[in-house]
Design a protein around this motif. Sequence first.
Motif, PDB file in Angstrom:
ATOM      1  N   GLY A  26       0.772  -1.240   0.000  1.00  0.00           N
ATOM      2  CA  GLY A  26       0.000   0.000   0.000  1.00  0.00           C
ATOM      3  C   GLY A  26       0.802   1.288   0.000  1.00  0.00           C
ATOM      4  N   GLN A  27       2.135   1.200   0.067  1.00  0.00           N
ATOM      5  CA  GLN A  27       2.926   2.440   0.107  1.00  0.00           C
ATOM      6  C   GLN A  27       3.012   3.097  -1.273  1.00  0.00           C
ATOM      7  N   PHE A  28       3.159   2.285  -2.326  1.00  0.00           N
ATOM      8  CA  PHE A  28       3.300   2.817  -3.686  1.00  0.00           C
ATOM      9  C   PHE A  28       2.278   2.186  -4.624  1.00  0.00           C
ATOM     10  N   ASP A  29       1.827   2.989  -5.585  1.00  0.00           N
ATOM     11  CA  ASP A  29       0.907   2.486  -6.607  1.00  0.00           C
ATOM     12  C   ASP A  29       1.664   1.698  -7.674  1.00  0.00           C
ATOM     13  N   VAL A  30       2.888   2.149  -7.965  1.00  0.00           N
ATOM     14  CA  VAL A  30       3.697   1.534  -9.022  1.00  0.00           C
ATOM     15  C   VAL A  30       5.137   1.408  -8.524  1.00  0.00           C
ATOM     16  N   LEU A  31       5.734   0.243  -8.751  1.00  0.00           N
ATOM     17  CA  LEU A  31       7.141   0.021  -8.408  1.00  0.00           C
ATOM     18  C   LEU A  31       7.882  -0.355  -9.685  1.00  0.00           C
ATOM     19  N   ILE A  32       8.870   0.456 -10.055  1.00  0.00           N
ATOM     20  CA  ILE A  32       9.606   0.243 -11.311  1.00  0.00           C
ATOM     21  C   ILE A  32      11.066  -0.061 -11.005  1.00  0.00           C
ATOM     22  N   VAL A  33      11.540  -1.218 -11.466  1.00  0.00           N
ATOM     23  CA  VAL A  33      12.957  -1.565 -11.315  1.00  0.00           C
ATOM     24  C   VAL A  33      13.698  -1.062 -12.550  1.00  0.00           C
ATOM     25  N   ASN A  34      14.609  -0.114 -12.336  1.00  0.00           N
ATOM     26  CA  ASN A  34      15.321   0.519 -13.451  1.00  0.00           C
ATOM     27  C   ASN A  34      16.584  -0.270 -13.801  1.00  0.00           C
ATOM     28  N   ASP A  35      16.353  -1.386 -14.498  1.00  0.00           N
ATOM     29  CA  ASP A  35      17.462  -2.216 -14.968  1.00  0.00           C
ATOM     30  C   ASP A  35      17.810  -1.811 -16.398  1.00  0.00           C
ATOM     31  N   ASN A  36      16.766  -1.647 -17.205  1.00  0.00           N
ATOM     32  CA  ASN A  36      16.915  -1.170 -18.585  1.00  0.00           C
ATOM     33  C   ASN A  36      16.150   0.152 -18.681  1.00  0.00           C
ATOM     34  N   LEU A  37      16.858   1.221 -19.081  1.00  0.00           N
ATOM     35  CA  LEU A  37      16.276   2.562 -19.053  1.00  0.00           C
ATOM     36  C   LEU A  37      15.009   2.672 -19.901  1.00  0.00           C
ATOM     37  N   GLU A  38      15.029   2.114 -21.110  1.00  0.00           N
ATOM     38  CA  GLU A  38      13.855   2.226 -21.995  1.00  0.00           C
ATOM     39  C   GLU A  38      12.652   1.471 -21.437  1.00  0.00           C
ATOM     40  N   ASP A  39      12.910   0.298 -20.868  1.00  0.00           N
ATOM     41  CA  ASP A  39      11.820  -0.477 -20.261  1.00  0.00           C
ATOM     42  C   ASP A  39      11.224   0.274 -19.070  1.00  0.00           C
ATOM     43  N   ALA A  40      12.110   0.818 -18.226  1.00  0.00           N
ATOM     44  CA  ALA A  40      11.655   1.566 -17.042  1.00  0.00           C
ATOM     45  C   ALA A  40      10.867   2.796 -17.465  1.00  0.00           C
ATOM     46  N   TYR A  41      11.334   3.468 -18.516  1.00  0.00           N
ATOM     47  CA  TYR A  41      10.642   4.661 -19.001  1.00  0.00           C
ATOM     48  C   TYR A  41       9.264   4.303 -19.555  1.00  0.00           C
ATOM     49  N   GLY A  42       9.172   3.187 -20.241  1.00  0.00           N
ATOM     50  CA  GLY A  42       7.884   2.721 -20.768  1.00  0.00           C
ATOM     51  C   GLY A  42       6.882   2.459 -19.643  1.00  0.00           C
ATOM     52  N   GLN A  43       7.362   1.857 -18.565  1.00  0.00           N
ATOM     53  CA  GLN A  43       6.495   1.594 -17.410  1.00  0.00           C
ATOM     54  C   GLN A  43       6.040   2.897 -16.746  1.00  0.00           C
ATOM     55  N   LEU A  44       6.959   3.865 -16.665  1.00  0.00           N
ATOM     56  CA  LEU A  44       6.630   5.151 -16.056  1.00  0.00           C
ATOM     57  C   LEU A  44       5.560   5.879 -16.883  1.00  0.00           C
ATOM     58  N   LYS A  45       5.751   5.907 -18.185  1.00  0.00           N
ATOM     59  CA  LYS A  45       4.767   6.554 -19.075  1.00  0.00           C
ATOM     60  C   LYS A  45       3.400   5.898 -18.962  1.00  0.00           C
TER      61      LYS A  45
END
Length: 211
Positions: A175-194
Amino acid sequence: MYVRYFSRLLSAMAGPRPVVLSGPSGAGKSTLLKKLMKEYDGVFGFSVSHTTRNPRPGEENGRDYHYVTRDVMQAGIDNGDFIESAVFSGNMYGTSKAAVQDVQAKNLICILDIEMQGVRNIKRTDLNPIYISIQPPSMAVLEKRLRDRKTESEENLMKRLHAAKAAIEFSKEPGQFDVLIVNDNLEDAYGQLKNALLEEINKVKKVNTSS
């Protein structure tokens, strides 16, 4: 009392939901934010935090942070000028009311880049942001990223790594975060953020196009 009053004020404003972006130093928040704001120019506004730490090479006062003395920062906190504030690695950080209001007044999605203590403080308001945590793939990768910066003393580096471990544990609490993104690959992480922000992005673009 001022937090309750201000949070009611924010709720009454018909602006887009703010975004709280959190995660350890070195996880890649700044890089992801720059990509987001470049692609969606005129959609996001950055809430410029205050800090008592010294600027790093290339950082500008008023753009990256408002760099202030401890006395000035403490006076602002005592005066109720901040939504949240925290001490991290011996330095004070905080988000002022004015910083959020300036962004929301322009019908922009306000981004708050804050530490774990700040997230806890925001949780006590009804600001109702989207909570997103950016994580490194591992502590070993994080340590390498921080060492490669060559901006920290060994003592500060150890403090940051200790804080990072606590922040990662905190992000795993339900319940602390709505989305958790592991930034291993920048483009993948950016896609998840968008993808996490697409609904709010479209709302802002629609309003700004019709106005």
